[in-house]
Design a protein around this motif. Structure first.
Motif, PDB file in Angstrom:
ATOM      1  N   GLU A   1       0.840  -1.216   0.000  1.00  0.00           N
ATOM      2  CA  GLU A   1       0.000   0.000   0.000  1.00  0.00           C
ATOM      3  C   GLU A   1       0.863   1.249   0.000  1.00  0.00           C
ATOM      4  OE1 GLU A   1      -4.063  -1.524   2.273  1.00  0.00           O
ATOM      5  OE2 GLU A   1      -2.381  -0.743   3.461  1.00  0.00           O
ATOM      6  N   LYS A   2       1.944   1.213   0.734  1.00  0.00           N
ATOM      7  CA  LYS A   2       2.798   2.395   0.878  1.00  0.00           C
ATOM      8  C   LYS A   2       3.585   2.712  -0.385  1.00  0.00           C
ATOM      9  CE  LYS A   2       6.483   4.251   3.847  1.00  0.00           C
ATOM     10  NZ  LYS A   2       7.343   3.968   5.040  1.00  0.00           N
ATOM     11  N   TYR A   3       4.089   1.664  -1.056  1.00  0.00           N
ATOM     12  CA  TYR A   3       5.018   1.907  -2.163  1.00  0.00           C
ATOM     13  C   TYR A   3       4.476   1.539  -3.548  1.00  0.00           C
ATOM     14  CZ  TYR A   3       8.438   2.191   1.638  1.00  0.00           C
ATOM     15  OH  TYR A   3       9.124   2.541   2.777  1.00  0.00           O
ATOM     16  N   CYS A   4       3.409   0.717  -3.613  1.00  0.00           N
ATOM     17  CA  CYS A   4       3.025   0.137  -4.906  1.00  0.00           C
ATOM     18  C   CYS A   4       1.612   0.486  -5.367  1.00  0.00           C
ATOM     19  CB  CYS A   4       3.146  -1.390  -4.863  1.00  0.00           C
ATOM     20  SG  CYS A   4       4.755  -1.990  -4.307  1.00  0.00           S
TER      21      CYS A   4
ATOM     22  N   LEU B   1       8.492 -10.601  -7.467  1.00  0.00           N
ATOM     23  CA  LEU B   1       9.716 -11.016  -6.788  1.00  0.00           C
ATOM     24  C   LEU B   1      10.948 -10.549  -7.548  1.00  0.00           C
ATOM     25  CD1 LEU B   1      11.150 -12.649  -4.573  1.00  0.00           C
ATOM     26  CD2 LEU B   1      10.905 -14.674  -6.020  1.00  0.00           C
ATOM     27  N   ARG B   2      10.935 -10.701  -8.852  1.00  0.00           N
ATOM     28  CA  ARG B   2      12.083 -10.266  -9.660  1.00  0.00           C
ATOM     29  C   ARG B   2      12.293  -8.769  -9.532  1.00  0.00           C
ATOM     30  NH1 ARG B   2      12.894  -7.639 -14.245  1.00  0.00           N
ATOM     31  NH2 ARG B   2      14.747  -8.120 -15.509  1.00  0.00           N
ATOM     32  N   ASN B   3      11.224  -7.994  -9.686  1.00  0.00           N
ATOM     33  CA  ASN B   3      11.364  -6.535  -9.676  1.00  0.00           C
ATOM     34  C   ASN B   3      11.774  -5.995  -8.315  1.00  0.00           C
ATOM     35  OD1 ASN B   3      10.701  -6.271 -12.385  1.00  0.00           O
ATOM     36  ND2 ASN B   3       8.506  -6.090 -11.995  1.00  0.00           N
ATOM     37  N   VAL B   4      11.261  -6.601  -7.258  1.00  0.00           N
ATOM     38  CA  VAL B   4      11.609  -6.135  -5.913  1.00  0.00           C
ATOM     39  C   VAL B   4      13.046  -6.501  -5.576  1.00  0.00           C
ATOM     40  CG1 VAL B   4      11.131  -6.448  -3.448  1.00  0.00           C
ATOM     41  CG2 VAL B   4       9.243  -6.159  -5.063  1.00  0.00           C
ATOM     42  N   SER B   5      13.467  -7.720  -5.911  1.00  0.00           N
ATOM     43  CA  SER B   5      14.826  -8.141  -5.571  1.00  0.00           C
ATOM     44  C   SER B   5      15.875  -7.385  -6.372  1.00  0.00           C
ATOM     45  CB  SER B   5      14.972  -9.650  -5.785  1.00  0.00           C
ATOM     46  OG  SER B   5      14.765  -9.988  -7.139  1.00  0.00           O
ATOM     47  N   LEU B   6      15.554  -7.041  -7.623  1.00  0.00           N
ATOM     48  CA  LEU B   6      16.497  -6.274  -8.446  1.00  0.00           C
ATOM     49  C   LEU B   6      16.377  -4.766  -8.227  1.00  0.00           C
ATOM     50  CD1 LEU B   6      16.315  -8.165 -11.875  1.00  0.00           C
ATOM     51  CD2 LEU B   6      18.135  -8.250 -10.181  1.00  0.00           C
ATOM     52  N   LYS B   7      15.442  -4.364  -7.370  1.00  0.00           N
ATOM     53  CA  LYS B   7      15.215  -2.943  -7.059  1.00  0.00           C
ATOM     54  C   LYS B   7      14.792  -2.157  -8.292  1.00  0.00           C
ATOM     55  CE  LYS B   7      18.435  -3.117  -3.199  1.00  0.00           C
ATOM     56  NZ  LYS B   7      19.642  -2.564  -2.559  1.00  0.00           N
ATOM     57  N   VAL B   8      14.128  -2.865  -9.204  1.00  0.00           N
ATOM     58  CA  VAL B   8      13.567  -2.190 -10.373  1.00  0.00           C
ATOM     59  C   VAL B   8      12.271  -1.487  -9.999  1.00  0.00           C
ATOM     60  CG1 VAL B   8      12.589  -2.593 -12.666  1.00  0.00           C
ATOM     61  CG2 VAL B   8      14.652  -3.809 -11.968  1.00  0.00           C
ATOM     62  N   MET B   9      11.560  -2.068  -9.050  1.00  0.00           N
ATOM     63  CA  MET B   9      10.328  -1.470  -8.557  1.00  0.00           C
ATOM     64  C   MET B   9      10.402  -1.359  -7.033  1.00  0.00           C
ATOM     65  SD  MET B   9       8.241  -0.682 -10.967  1.00  0.00           S
ATOM     66  CE  MET B   9       8.235  -0.904 -12.751  1.00  0.00           C
ATOM     67  N   PRO B  10       9.876  -0.260  -6.500  1.00  0.00           N
ATOM     68  CA  PRO B  10       9.340   0.908  -7.187  1.00  0.00           C
ATOM     69  C   PRO B  10      10.422   1.574  -8.052  1.00  0.00           C
ATOM     70  CG  PRO B  10       8.759   0.951  -4.857  1.00  0.00           C
ATOM     71  CD  PRO B  10       9.776  -0.130  -5.033  1.00  0.00           C
ATOM     72  N   PRO B  11      10.000   2.353  -9.069  1.00  0.00           N
ATOM     73  CA  PRO B  11      10.969   2.976  -9.972  1.00  0.00           C
ATOM     74  C   PRO B  11      12.035   3.745  -9.201  1.00  0.00           C
ATOM     75  CG  PRO B  11       8.752   3.308 -10.792  1.00  0.00           C
ATOM     76  CD  PRO B  11       8.610   2.708  -9.433  1.00  0.00           C
ATOM     77  N   PRO B  12      13.307   3.621  -9.587  1.00  0.00           N
ATOM     78  CA  PRO B  12      14.396   4.267  -8.852  1.00  0.00           C
ATOM     79  C   PRO B  12      14.259   5.786  -8.755  1.00  0.00           C
ATOM     80  CG  PRO B  12      15.254   2.665 -10.412  1.00  0.00           C
ATOM     81  CD  PRO B  12      13.796   2.797 -10.703  1.00  0.00           C
ATOM     82  N   LYS B  13      13.508   6.402  -9.669  1.00  0.00           N
ATOM     83  CA  LYS B  13      13.380   7.865  -9.630  1.00  0.00           C
ATOM     84  C   LYS B  13      12.607   8.334  -8.411  1.00  0.00           C
ATOM     85  CE  LYS B  13       9.111   8.030 -12.392  1.00  0.00           C
ATOM     86  NZ  LYS B  13       8.441   8.617 -13.560  1.00  0.00           N
ATOM     87  N   ARG B  14      11.849   7.436  -7.805  1.00  0.00           N
ATOM     88  CA  ARG B  14      11.050   7.816  -6.646  1.00  0.00           C
ATOM     89  C   ARG B  14      11.929   7.932  -5.412  1.00  0.00           C
ATOM     90  NH1 ARG B  14       5.088   5.121  -6.724  1.00  0.00           N
ATOM     91  NH2 ARG B  14       4.567   5.655  -8.881  1.00  0.00           N
TER      92      ARG B  14
ATOM     93  N   ALA C   1      10.832   7.835  -2.299  1.00  0.00           N
ATOM     94  CA  ALA C   1      10.379   6.880  -1.290  1.00  0.00           C
ATOM     95  C   ALA C   1      10.651   5.471  -1.780  1.00  0.00           C
ATOM     96  CB  ALA C   1       8.888   7.076  -1.010  1.00  0.00           C
ATOM     97  N   GLN C   2      11.593   4.798  -1.152  1.00  0.00           N
ATOM     98  CA  GLN C   2      11.973   3.440  -1.527  1.00  0.00           C
ATOM     99  C   GLN C   2      11.866   2.527  -0.313  1.00  0.00           C
ATOM    100  OE1 GLN C   2      12.989   2.095  -4.514  1.00  0.00           O
ATOM    101  NE2 GLN C   2      12.579   4.022  -5.571  1.00  0.00           N
ATOM    102  N   PRO C   3      11.456   1.262  -0.513  1.00  0.00           N
ATOM    103  CA  PRO C   3      11.413   0.326   0.607  1.00  0.00           C
ATOM    104  C   PRO C   3      12.812   0.109   1.180  1.00  0.00           C
ATOM    105  CG  PRO C   3      10.290  -0.571  -1.323  1.00  0.00           C
ATOM    106  CD  PRO C   3      11.028   0.631  -1.785  1.00  0.00           C
ATOM    107  N   SER C   4      12.881  -0.098   2.472  1.00  0.00           N
ATOM    108  CA  SER C   4      14.157  -0.435   3.088  1.00  0.00           C
ATOM    109  C   SER C   4      14.524  -1.871   2.729  1.00  0.00           C
ATOM    110  CB  SER C   4      14.053  -0.300   4.609  1.00  0.00           C
ATOM    111  OG  SER C   4      13.138  -1.264   5.120  1.00  0.00           O
TER     112      SER C   4
END
Length: 794
Positions: free
Chosen positions: A63-66, A101-114, A116-119
């Motif tokens: 909810e916070k990031y996606c 899983l792929r996008n979160v582990s590779l830090k592709v999502m959330p988009p790097p331009k944001r 606010a990023q998950p820890s």
């Protein structure tokens, strides 16, 4: 000469081998109990994490990031994370969660331009929930994964034939190119076998065995081929062969060595029409000379021609090229022009050199005293040793017996070389067997995906040798495997193998694909823009990077040396290109780079050239290359319909300025924020790696900031970021590439523990090259395998 029936038998053997599992039950399989025990000792101990609650822990993070893009009525990219009708359907949507899983582990999502990023902890919560709840994966029982049975690629085929048969040519040079997957040509899923390649294997097997075993008279003697032994035409009562129309008569001859030969054709012709019959000598499809055959069949005569030939098996043909027929001709003997060939003789004209027996021939036959009474027993002994090495495993006697039928064909043909011909044909059959062409690893329950077993010693020996040498195991590895002592001596064997000259295969095949050095053969810088680029410079660039790789491997230096080496290996041509003085000659020399702006592979001409466009540099390509091959965080594919930078006439200024304008498009911003700063750091190097200070009349600005916050003023500072804050990413990327290359498959989420174990070993061993190799060799997926069926997450 092996006759047509022999070749038919060989073809039948090949097809049978493709669809039978002869001998599989004899392949040893390790004890599951013992394997599990070693597994517990070999892998890190995982504490079973508490169950993660989706509602209380995962959902708040989403909810916070996606959810602003993928929830609450929004489904960007047709992905919604809150539209499932029930918890059961949510967990069953494997495709969506695999992508998350792929996008979160590779830090592709959330988009790097944001901002606010998950820890890291929040990302770990999402990853662990997906792995354990959705995929039901238990990290306490690692999954070694499955590997599609792997065909030998072209490099492996050449090297294996070299080491098995001691021949010094590369028969796979004319094979179709191998497909690649995950960046490498060792991937089992893409190494298919086409009908064309199967035909190439058949031809290569014959050529290889022609070079490995001598089955002909010593050079210098004449070889006469009577008409009855020739192919083509029609037989006559006199024994000659007649060509009643345009066509050819041919044979294949083993030319023992390079040199000059005399080819004699005994021929005559039925004359008709206004000219004599014409006969053309053709070798390997090339017309060499045309004779006028004016003599009648009652007066056969010889027509000869001197030709220079290369050693090997070549086709010699006689062509009738001017057929004539006139049924109205008054004289019936002058109505039809035909060519008659009564035989062909080949004689070595140049001084014959007595050649030694081929090494393989000498090794397997040189000391044998073969008699009619013992020849079958000797053949069994020879074949058992050969097949065991060719198939890279223990061979049951039934497989040897199966191949004896080819030996018997040679016996039946008779002659001075009957035994050699039989052994040669049997070995030829082995070279087209799937047990030779494929690296099979058999287990008790091959279709049970839950059946995990440790690979047996012969399979481990093959995995080792094809990983480090791109070739078959040597005698020492076979000995260790046969005694069951390979695992006990594994580290010592790996260190021995790395010191062997054959370890240069890692440079050509691993480094050549990890660093994409093979692309140097394909680059074509614009001659108007880069007029000084030529093949000598191209080769010198590739040689420089390969020499650094070999130096680091041979001296067991840290893997970070690739990024920070203050020396390189250059020759005069490359030194002139780099602006370095005091280097002469074509040979590479180790040269200090102190006082220059170059350090490590990122400033090598090879890397800078393959990541450029033909007419200019490409910060996007350079940045993507670093993300892919150094940091292991590949950017997403560009969205469809985005206009390319060079096609947008509205963009102005330096390349940096045009990229900044390009990034204003929100569809482009997030990906370019990842790539551009990395590539722009090296903008002082032009499209072929020369240093420059200005672009379009303006001083180049190589400053940048990564999405993770690190800032730098130059490429030197950026390289310090790579070996500082980003070192773990680099080590992880290296480990992933080594594992992919060695295992022959892409890595999955369940391989994280294996990657971590390689990185941990490297860190514990001062990042030395050998520690990375040992880390891969000791990893669970290298030591174990599971059945070929699918698990829920496959």
């Amino acid at each position: 000469m092996i006759n047509g029936s022999s070749l038919s038998e060989l073809h039948i053997f090949t097809i049978e081998g493709m669809f039978t599992r002869q001998g599989i039950s004899h392949w040893p399989v390790g004890s599951v109990f013992y394997g599990v025990l070693l597994w517990l000792l070999a892998v890190p101990v995982y504490c079973r994490a508490k169950d993660i609650s989706y509602q209380q822990e995962v959902l708040p993070i989403l909810e916070k990031y996606c959810f602003d893009c993928h929830g609450e009525g929004t489904a960007k990219g047709e992905l919604s994370l809150d539209s499932w009708e029930s918890p059961a359907k949510r967990v069953a949507d494997l495709h969506v969660w695999k992508e998350v899983l792929r996008n979160v582990s590779l830090k592709v999502m959330p988009p790097p331009k944001r901002k606010a990023q998950p820890s890291e902890e929040e990302r770990s919560v999402i990853e662990n929930w997906i792995e354990r709840r959705v995929f039901r994966y238990d990290p306490g029982n690692p999954d070694p994964g499955r590997v599609t049975i792997r065909r030998l690629n072209r490099q492996e085929y050449n090297n294996t034939v070299r080491d098995l048969l001691h021949v010094n040519f590369k028969p796979a040079e004319d094979f179709p190119p191998d497909d690649t997957g995950y960046g490498f040509d060792t991937i089992g899923d893409v190494l298919t076998l086409s009908p064309v390649l199967l035909e190439k294997y058949m031809n290569a097997a014959q050529r290889v065995m022609d070079s490995a075993i001598r089955t002909q008279e010593p050079p210098g003697k004449k070889r006469h081929y009577p008409a009855q032994s020739l192919k083509g035409g029609v037989g006559t009562s006199s024994g000659a062969r007649i060509l009643p129309t345009v066509g050819s008569i041919s044979l294949r001859h083993d030319f023992a060595q390079d040199g000059e030969y005399i080819i004699r054709i005994r021929a005559a012709a039925h004359q008709a029409g206004g000219e004599a019959a014409k006969m053309t000598l053709n070798v390997n499809g090339k017309d060499l000379h045309t004779f006028e055959v004016k003599n009648e069949p009652e007066q056969l005569r010889d027509f000869e021609r001197r030709v220079r030939m290369k050693a090997g098996n070549h086709e010699v043909a006689v062509k009738f090229i001017n057929d004539f027929y006139d049924p109205k001709q008054r004289n019936p003997k002058r109505r039809d022009r035909n060519l008659l060939v009564d035989g062909i003789e080949i004689e070595q004209a140049s001084r014959a050199v007595v050649l030694p027996l081929p090494e393989f021939h000498r090794r397997i036959l040189g000391s044998e005293n073969i008699t009619p009474g013992n020849r079958l027993a000797v053949a069994k002994k020879i074949l058992h040793h050969f097949i065991s090495r060719a198939y890279r495993r223990r061979v049951p006697q039934a497989e040897v017996e199966r191949l004896l039928r080819f030996v018997k064909l040679g016996f039946e043909e008779g002659g001075k070389y009957a035994f050699e011909k039989g052994i040669k044909l049997a070995c030829q059959a082995v070279l087209v067997s799937p047990f030779f062409l494929y690296r099979g690893e058999v287990q008790k329950n091959p279709d049970d995906p839950d059946m995990v077993s440790r690979i047996y010693d012969y399979a481990l020996a093959s995995r080792l040798s094809y990983f480090i040498w791109s070739s078959m195991p040597d005698d020492e590895l076979f000995l260790q495997a046969s005694r069951g002592t390979l695992r006990k001596n594994l580290d010592a064997q790996v260190m021995r193998m790395l010191k062997d000259p054959k370890a240069s295969a890692l440079t050509e095949n691993f480094a050549g694909q990890w660093l994409q050095l093979r692309n140097m053969e394909l680059v074509s810088p614009d001659p108007d823009e880069y007029g000084n680029f030529d093949d000598q410079l191209r080769n010198s660039m590739r040689d420089e990077t390969e020499a650094l790789f070999e130096h680091i491997m041979n001296n067991d230096l840290p893997f970070t040396e690739f990024l920070e080496a203050d020396y390189s290996f250059i020759n005069a041509r490359l030194a002139r290109h780099y602006g370095i003085k005091g280097v002469s000659g074509d040979a590479l020399k180790k040269i200090s780079l102190k006082g220059t702006r170059r350090r490590g592979i990122l400033t090598h001409g090879s890397i800078l050239t393959i990541t450029s466009n033909p007419t200019r540099t490409s910060p996007v390509k350079r940045g993507k290359w670093i993300l892919d091959n150094i940091l292991g965080t590949p950017p997403p594919e560009p969205p469809p319909g985005v206009e390319q930078l060079d096609n947008n006439s509205e963009l102005e200024g330096t390349l940096r300025q045009r990229l900044e304008q390009h990034r204003k498009d929100p569809n482009c911003a997030s990906c370019h924020a990842l790539m551009d700063p990395l590539g722009l750091a090296f903008e002082n190097f032009d499209g072929i790696g020369s240093w420059r200070d200005v672009d379009r009349g303006q001083r180049i600005d190589s400053r940048g900031e990564l999405v993770s916050g690190e800032r730098f003023e130059s490429h030197e500072q950026f390289q310090q970021v790579l070996i500082g804050n980003k070192r773990d990413d680099y080590l992880r990327c290296v480990s992933e590439n080594l594992l992919t290359f060695a295992l022959g498959r892409g890595l999955e989420f369940y391989d994280k523990a294996a990657v971590s174990s390689v990185v941990k070993r490297m860190k514990g061993g001062k990042l030395r090259f050998s520690e990375a190799i040992l880390g891969v060799v000791h990893s669970v997926p290298f030591q174990y395998r599971r059945g070929d069926g699918s698990r829920i997450y496959d």
